[in-house]
Design an enzyme around this catalytic site. Structure first.
Site, PDB file in Angstrom:
ATOM      1  N   CYS A 192      -3.228   2.659   8.728  1.00  0.00           N
ATOM      2  CA  CYS A 192      -2.324   2.640   7.092  1.00  0.00           C
ATOM      3  C   CYS A 192      -1.138   2.161   7.419  1.00  0.00           C
ATOM      4  CB  CYS A 192      -1.973   4.832   7.197  1.00  0.00           C
ATOM      5  SG  CYS A 192      -1.003   4.977   5.732  1.00  0.00           S
ATOM      6  N   CYS A 225      -4.048  -1.520   1.743  1.00  0.00           N
ATOM      7  CA  CYS A 225      -4.153  -0.087   1.803  1.00  0.00           C
ATOM      8  C   CYS A 225      -5.965  -0.265   2.676  1.00  0.00           C
ATOM      9  CB  CYS A 225      -4.399   0.589   0.659  1.00  0.00           C
ATOM     10  SG  CYS A 225      -4.699   2.283   0.364  1.00  0.00           S
TER      11      CYS A 225
END
Ligand code: DGL
Length: 268
Positions: free
Chosen positions: A74, A188
């Site tokens: 992440c 992302c």
């Protein structure tokens, strides 16, 4: 010699793009995929909330699954929490940060975009990467509020409009005289879940940089040469509870993931 244990962490389902790449290279390890979906999306959280939360969730998971390597799959978390986690756990912790350096090496036009969550776009870490590695390249940072959620919906088998995805990626396509964007960094881990749609909806062809293969190579490097016989186990756990939607259960099963039964802190 027991199997290597790898904990792969994300705010939701995006880290699956990294988990797949890591598991393809190290199928012999035991995996726990941990999604903090009770607080999804991370992109809107204040830094201090995110740091405390990631520490709490990873701490609880490590008490039950003592991994030898943690992959923070992440960008929104990695650009903030890696120093704390590295100080707390004396094992390799592999993060995911915007792939600015490879993008700068790859661009022919000198016009690059970084597509990320609003959190990642606002980080000093991201600004520092651009200053350090993208000299002479025009970099446009695009903070998308909705794209991670749209990727989750698509993975859950829900219909997602072309227009909704198109609107999120539109600011990545920059024309600057006779030059235009030719590389877009997917900063992302959710976004590569939509890669086919991104290609189809791009106003012109670009290279999308998915960092997962590079992260997987890094994990292989930090784990070293010793491997176990056969395939390890792969389990998933989510802070919002066991996934019930049939499409999601099927998607996780297709990734070889079964329910882990790990107890995790609830939201808040
Ligand atoms: N997958 C995450 C990332 O790489 C974040 C998505 C979110 O929770 O906002 O940044």
């Amino acid at each position: 010699m027991s199997r290597q244990k790898i904990l792969v962490f994300d705010s939701g389902l995006g880290g699956l793009t990294v988990y797949r790449a890591v598991r393809a290279l190290r199928p012999d390890a035991d995996y726990l995929y941990l999604g903090d979906d009770a607080l999804f999306p991370y992109g809107r959280l204040a830094p201090e909330v995110l740091i405390a939360r990631v520490n709490a969730v990873i701490g609880a998971a490590m008490a039950q699954f003592p991994a030898g390597c943690i992959v923070i799959a992440c960008n929104t978390a990695s650009t903030l929490v890696l120093p704390e986690l590295r100080a707390r756990f004396s094992i390799p912790i592999v993060g995911t940060v915007p792939a600015v350096k490879p993008a700068a090496a790859m661009t022919a036009s000198g016009v690059v975009s970084v597509l990320a969550t609003p959190g990642t776009v606002s980080r000093d870490y991201t600004q520092d990467l651009i200053r350090e590695f993208a000299g002479g390249v025009r970099v446009t940072l695009v903070g998308s509020k909705a794209l991670a959620g749209l990727a989750e919906r698509a993975l859950r088998g829900e219909a997602v409009d072309d227009a909704a995805i198109g609107a999120e990626i539109a600011p990545c396509f920059v024309e600057d005289g006779d030059r235009r964007t030719d590389v877009v960094v997917l900063a992302c881990t959710h976004y590569p879940l939509l890669l086919d749609r991104l290609n189809a909806l791009a106003p012109w062809p670009v290279k999308w940089v998915d960092p997962a293969p590079a992260i997987a190579r890094r994990v292989v490097q930090v784990l070293g040469e010793i491997r176990s016989e056969g395939e390890g186990s792969a389990r998933a756990t989510f802070t919002a509870g066991t996934p019930q939607e049939p499409n999601l259960v099927r998607a996780l099963a297709a990734d070889g993931l079964s329910e882990a039964g790990v107890r995790l802190p609830p939201a808040g």
